[in-house]
Scaffold this motif. Structure first.
Motif, PDB file in Angstrom:
ATOM      1  N   GLY A  37      -4.989  -0.919  -6.225  1.00 45.95           N
ATOM      2  CA  GLY A  37      -4.583   0.373  -6.772  1.00 45.95           C
ATOM      3  C   GLY A  37      -3.904   0.222  -8.128  1.00 45.95           C
ATOM      4  O   GLY A  37      -4.175   0.990  -9.061  1.00 45.95           O
ATOM      5  N   TYR A  41      -5.513   1.793 -11.728  1.00 44.68           N
ATOM      6  CA  TYR A  41      -4.806   2.786 -12.534  1.00 44.68           C
ATOM      7  C   TYR A  41      -4.277   2.207 -13.831  1.00 44.68           C
ATOM      8  O   TYR A  41      -4.127   2.924 -14.822  1.00 44.68           O
ATOM      9  N   THR A 167      -1.188   2.618  -7.372  1.00 51.30           N
ATOM     10  CA  THR A 167      -1.325   3.475  -8.547  1.00 51.30           C
ATOM     11  C   THR A 167       0.035   4.017  -8.976  1.00 51.30           C
ATOM     12  O   THR A 167       0.309   4.150 -10.176  1.00 51.30           O
ATOM     13  N   THR A 306      -0.121  10.867  -8.137  1.00 51.84           N
ATOM     14  CA  THR A 306      -0.109   9.721  -7.240  1.00 51.84           C
ATOM     15  C   THR A 306       0.804   9.947  -6.046  1.00 51.84           C
ATOM     16  O   THR A 306       0.485   9.545  -4.923  1.00 51.84           O
TER      17      THR A 306
END
Length: 448
Positions: A37, A41, A167, A306
């Motif tokens: 993640g 991102y 993220t 997020t």
């Protein structure tokens, strides 16, 4: 007496009976997905600044197209690597593939920080994607095969939340880098330096978890059928069929793969070609409102998006058990379909976007990805589970990788993000139709 026992069983907490071994397996898979993640991102937030240092001024006039190429290159590598690694995990084991996946993508993420040209950046993103692809399917298969049926959906949902936490971590690291800005225009490189840390995590994986006994048993007993319904069509031959061919050879397995693939495609296109533009769109709103710190508003929207996704991840396992798989899928894509025009057509201030971004993330990232960690594993047997999950999750990237380029081209042609996002958002309609043609697995044991 039986009714009393049943009542006691149903009143027990979902985590009753879970051992330290169960939690270690979840922790290893969860942490690996956190790093995935973060890596995904990090590219989104750092890419605009990387392009300013790697492209010539005339090339920057088409920045959305170049950004789409960089994202698509990563996505293509992820898809190819996921298919290869996910298939290999059904042959060499889940643990071994997880170790190599985490180590190699950490290594090449770190090397991305050294990019001197756009071509070098794109090549390293492709290789990173190759390595990153197989981590998810191996972790999902490992949790599914080691956790008890009653707790499995919750564990898988918690596993999937690792992507959201990753993220969120990337958004916070980027916020800190932006505040300090230690390297000036080159500070974007630090995002990828931090991404190299997971290489050390492989030491934990090697010591903390054992191989899946379900998978070992299926291989020992030569149970090659892809689904319980297709067991009569597959023999226990000494020669093992190629797993990726087996899941398409058998009729019920083929139907399940194709239907879940369509829903996964809707999720992938929605995330990579639509949601990835949300921070940039928020910055446009901030500029229109004459805010001087428009980049800060984009970062805030990314963080709230997020947080919304993580909220969905944390409850997904409980919600999907409460309402069933089909209703969960319909709810997910209905919410994503509605939130696309709400976000890109009907939200005109950054203050409103702070709430909208949270809700958008809840559906388009949180719920839209959660089901893939829970549902496909319940449709296929242990001998092909990693392969099937990888085809559903990673195979769609072999199509979806084109959409960031298409989105960048559409944005440039339409003169803005809104119309391109809403047009591509129509793909969520697939998720309103397909769920009613897939099996309902709620409450059923995991196929052996």
């Amino acid at each position: 007496m039986n009714s009393v026992a049943s009542a006691q069983s149903s009143s027990q907490a979902w985590y009753t009976g879970l051992t330290p071994t169960h939690w270690r397996v979840l922790a290893a898979s969860f942490l690996g997905w956190i790093f995935d993640g973060y890596e995904s991102y990090a590219l989104f937030v750092a890419l605009p600044f990387a392009l300013r240092t790697l492209l010539r001024p005339e090339q920057l006039k088409s920045a959305p197209v170049w950004a789409g190429i960089a994202i698509s290159t990563t996505l293509l590598g992820w898809g190819i690597g996921g298919l290869i690694g996910g298939t290999l995990a059904d042959y060499v084991g889940r643990k071994r593939m997880m170790i190599w996946s985490v180590f190699l993508y950490a290594l090449f993420t770190g090397l991305t920080a050294l990019s001197q040209t756009f071509l070098m950046l794109a090549a390293l993103r492709f290789i990173t994607g190759l390595a990153m692809g197989s981590e998810w399917s191996t972790g999902v298969a490992m949790v599914a095969e080691t956790w008890p049926d009653r707790a499995r959906p919750k564990g898988a949902g918690l596993l999937q939340s690792g992507f959201g936490w990753g993220t969120l971590l990337a958004a916070l690291v980027w916020w800190a880098i932006g505040r300090i800005n230690p390297l000036g225009p080159q500070s974007w490189r630090l995002m990828f330096v931090v991404g190299a840390i997971p290489a050390f995590f492989t030491l934990y994986i090697r010591r903390a978890i054992n191989e899946s006994e379900r998978w070992l048993k299926a291989v020992r007993e030569r149970r090659w059928a892809a689904t319980d319904e297709d067991k009569g069509a597959a023999s226990k031959s000494a020669r093992r069929p190629l797993t990726i061919a087996e899941i398409f050879r058998e009729p019920e397995s083929r139907r399940r793969v194709l239907l879940t693939f369509l829903m996964s495609l809707a999720t992938m296109v929605g995330w990579w070609a639509i949601s990835s533009w949300l921070p940039a769109y928020t910055q446009q709103l901030a500029k229109a409102q004459h805010y001087a710190n428009f980049v800060e508003w984009g970062n805030r929207a990314a963080i709230l998006y997020t947080i919304g996704a993580v909220s969905a991840y944390m409850i997904a396992g409980f919600l999907i058990d409460a309402i069933g798989r089909r209703k969960f899928l319909f709810l997910t894509y209905a919410g994503a379909l509605v939130m696309t025009p709400v976000t890109y057509l009907w939200t005109h201030t950054v203050e409103t976007m702070m709430f909208v971004a949270f809700v958008n993330g809840f559906f388009t990232l949180g719920l839209a990805y959660s089901w893939m960690a829970i549902y496909p594993a319940e449709l296929f047997t242990s001998s092909v589970r990693s392969t099937a999950c990888s085809v559903v999750f990673n195979g769609t990237r072999l199509i979806a990788w084109l959409f960031p380029i298409l989105a960048g081209t559409m944005i440039q042609k339409f003169g803005g993000i809104s119309r391109g996002a809403v047009t591509l958002g129509l793909i969520y309609i697939l998720g309103l139709i397909v769920p009613w043609f897939v099996p309902e697995t709620n409450g059923r044991p995991l196929p052996e």
